[in-house]
Design a protein around this motif. Structure first.
Motif, PDB file in Angstrom:
ATOM      1  N   LEU A   1       0.803  -1.222   0.000  1.00 23.49           N
ATOM      2  CA  LEU A   1       0.000   0.000   0.000  1.00 23.49           C
ATOM      3  C   LEU A   1       0.837   1.275   0.000  1.00 23.49           C
ATOM      4  CD1 LEU A   1      -2.709   1.378  -0.052  1.00 23.49           C
ATOM      5  CD2 LEU A   1      -2.840   1.114   2.440  1.00 23.49           C
ATOM      6  N   PRO A   2       1.878   1.405   0.834  1.00 28.43           N
ATOM      7  CA  PRO A   2       2.653   2.659   0.798  1.00 28.43           C
ATOM      8  C   PRO A   2       3.273   2.910  -0.570  1.00 28.43           C
ATOM      9  CG  PRO A   2       3.127   1.444   2.803  1.00 28.43           C
ATOM     10  CD  PRO A   2       2.331   0.525   1.933  1.00 28.43           C
ATOM     11  N   ARG A   3       3.860   1.891  -1.173  1.00 27.95           N
ATOM     12  CA  ARG A   3       4.485   2.066  -2.491  1.00 27.95           C
ATOM     13  C   ARG A   3       3.422   2.351  -3.554  1.00 27.95           C
ATOM     14  NH1 ARG A   3       8.900   0.317  -5.718  1.00 27.95           N
ATOM     15  NH2 ARG A   3       8.393   1.043  -7.814  1.00 27.95           N
ATOM     16  N   PHE A   4       2.308   1.625  -3.490  1.00 31.52           N
ATOM     17  CA  PHE A   4       1.201   1.841  -4.420  1.00 31.52           C
ATOM     18  C   PHE A   4       0.686   3.275  -4.325  1.00 31.52           C
ATOM     19  CE2 PHE A   4      -3.419   2.033  -4.935  1.00 31.52           C
ATOM     20  CZ  PHE A   4      -3.593   1.531  -6.217  1.00 31.52           C
ATOM     21  N   LEU A   5       0.438   3.747  -3.110  1.00 35.72           N
ATOM     22  CA  LEU A   5      -0.112   5.088  -2.928  1.00 35.72           C
ATOM     23  C   LEU A   5       0.886   6.156  -3.365  1.00 35.72           C
ATOM     24  CD1 LEU A   5      -2.305   6.981  -2.031  1.00 35.72           C
ATOM     25  CD2 LEU A   5      -1.549   6.692   0.340  1.00 35.72           C
ATOM     26  N   ALA A   6       2.175   5.937  -3.086  1.00 37.92           N
ATOM     27  CA  ALA A   6       3.181   6.896  -3.536  1.00 37.92           C
ATOM     28  C   ALA A   6       3.174   7.025  -5.050  1.00 37.92           C
ATOM     29  CB  ALA A   6       4.561   6.465  -3.040  1.00 37.92           C
ATOM     30  N   SER A   7       2.993   5.902  -5.746  1.00 37.61           N
ATOM     31  CA  SER A   7       2.940   5.937  -7.205  1.00 37.61           C
ATOM     32  C   SER A   7       1.671   6.632  -7.686  1.00 37.61           C
ATOM     33  CB  SER A   7       3.013   4.516  -7.769  1.00 37.61           C
ATOM     34  OG  SER A   7       4.251   3.902  -7.469  1.00 37.61           O
ATOM     35  N   VAL A   8       0.552   6.383  -7.015  1.00 41.81           N
ATOM     36  CA  VAL A   8      -0.704   7.050  -7.366  1.00 41.81           C
ATOM     37  C   VAL A   8      -0.576   8.563  -7.190  1.00 41.81           C
ATOM     38  CG1 VAL A   8      -3.110   7.388  -6.645  1.00 41.81           C
ATOM     39  CG2 VAL A   8      -2.205   5.071  -6.926  1.00 41.81           C
ATOM     40  N   VAL A   9       0.031   8.979  -6.094  1.00 39.15           N
ATOM     41  CA  VAL A   9       0.232  10.414  -5.842  1.00 39.15           C
ATOM     42  C   VAL A   9       1.081  11.033  -6.948  1.00 39.15           C
ATOM     43  CG1 VAL A   9       1.397  12.053  -4.314  1.00 39.15           C
ATOM     44  CG2 VAL A   9      -0.156  10.345  -3.365  1.00 39.15           C
ATOM     45  N   ASP A  10       2.143  10.343  -7.358  1.00 43.63           N
ATOM     46  CA  ASP A  10       2.958  10.853  -8.463  1.00 43.63           C
ATOM     47  C   ASP A  10       2.127  11.030  -9.722  1.00 43.63           C
ATOM     48  OD1 ASP A  10       5.516  11.291  -7.411  1.00 43.63           O
ATOM     49  OD2 ASP A  10       5.991   9.175  -7.493  1.00 43.63           O
ATOM     50  N   ALA A  11       1.262  10.059  -9.993  1.00 42.48           N
ATOM     51  CA  ALA A  11       0.426  10.134 -11.193  1.00 42.48           C
ATOM     52  C   ALA A  11      -0.532  11.313 -11.123  1.00 42.48           C
ATOM     53  CB  ALA A  11      -0.341   8.823 -11.372  1.00 42.48           C
TER      54      ALA A  11
END
Length: 285
Positions: A86-96
């Motif tokens: 989840l942390p890595r997934f959310l960080a990538s979503v935020v970048d997008a």
């Protein structure tokens, strides 16, 4: 905890000159924006990402968007196996999201940096609050969702869909249906779906594709045979066209294909389907 994704993760695939325009599917995707979530689900090689990219091109270029003061922003994220937490997934979503809406997710970034174990609810609600502040509607595309199997990520997505603002639309592209409340969303009109039988080429699309790819068009009987044997599978038709480029005798090719299929198609199945299976399934197959 946080790592900036590679540049290519935030960009949708470019459309080549050989892409077949599919206006009937574009209209279906247009209709889906009135709900909260679109699911494009089919096995490998059905042109899922290509279709969504084509749709987004048409959406941006439409007269309605050009005249609107609230035109859609589009954020695209190509997921990978490393995003399966989840942390890595959310960080990538935020970048997008911030690729189009700069510094709109600072609260989410702060939580990821400063809290060691934030709950799913805290993370989802922080992103939802950020989405509410966006200046216009946003479409977020999560491509290759099949790389993800962390239950916390799916809980996060479900909360995002349930409580996200009406100006937010989520598009999921996947080879397998995710463990999300699809039946409930379908029943309430939130979910719009495009699946294998719709993504398969029609006979007309198959003929058009061969006409673009080959200097000498095969006769209708061969095209019909390939279309039927491949069941409209777009990448299979592309590979069949590639094999036909090396043929001088289409009749001989047809006889061989009926009995053995195409080497290119077999290679693709090994690379994109068999190699993606767990070791136990590979041994069984």
């Amino acid at each position: 905890m946080y790592r900036v994704p590679a540049y290519t993760k935030l960009h949708r695939p470019a459309l080549g000159l050989s892409v077949i325009l599919r206006p009937h599917l574009i209209e279906r995707l247009n209709a889906g924006t009135y709900g909260k979530i679109t699911l494009v689900s089919a096995p490998a090689g059905y042109g899922k990402s290509t279709l969504v990219s084509q749709w987004l091109d048409s959406l941006v270029d439409s007269p309605q968007e050009a005249m609107s003061t609230d035109s859609h922003k589009v954020s695209w994220l190509n997921l990978e196996e490393e995003d399966n937490s989840l942390p890595r997934f959310l960080a990538s979503v935020v970048d997008a999201v911030e690729a189009n809406c700069l510094e709109k997710c600072e609260t989410v970034r702060s939580i990821l940096r400063n809290q060691s174990q934030p709950t799913v609810e805290v993370l989802a609600d922080a992103l939802i609050e950020s989405l509410v502040t966006l200046p216009g509607p946003l479409i977020l595309v999560l491509d290759d969702l099949h790389f993800v199997d962390d239950s916390a990520i799916f809980f996060f997505i479900a909360r995002l869909v349930q409580y996200g603002p009406a100006t937010f639309h989520l598009v999921l592209i996947t080879r397998v249906d995710p463990p999300l409340p699809l039946n409930r969303w379908r029943a309430t009109g939130q979910l719009h779906e495009v699946r294998l039988h719709e993504l398969s080429f029609t006979m007309s699309e198959t003929s058009t594709f061969f006409a673009r790819q080959l200097d000498t068009l095969p006769d209708n009987a061969l095209i019909a045979m390939l279309h039927q044997r491949l069941e409209g599978w777009p990448v299979g038709i592309r590979l069949a066209a590639l094999a036909l480029r090396n043929q001088t005798n289409y009749g001989e090719f047809a006889a061989h294909f009926r009995s053995a299929g195409s080497r290119y198609i077999g290679d693709y199945l090994v690379d994109e389907v068999l190699d993606q299976q767990p070791a136990s399934i590979q041994r069984f197959l």
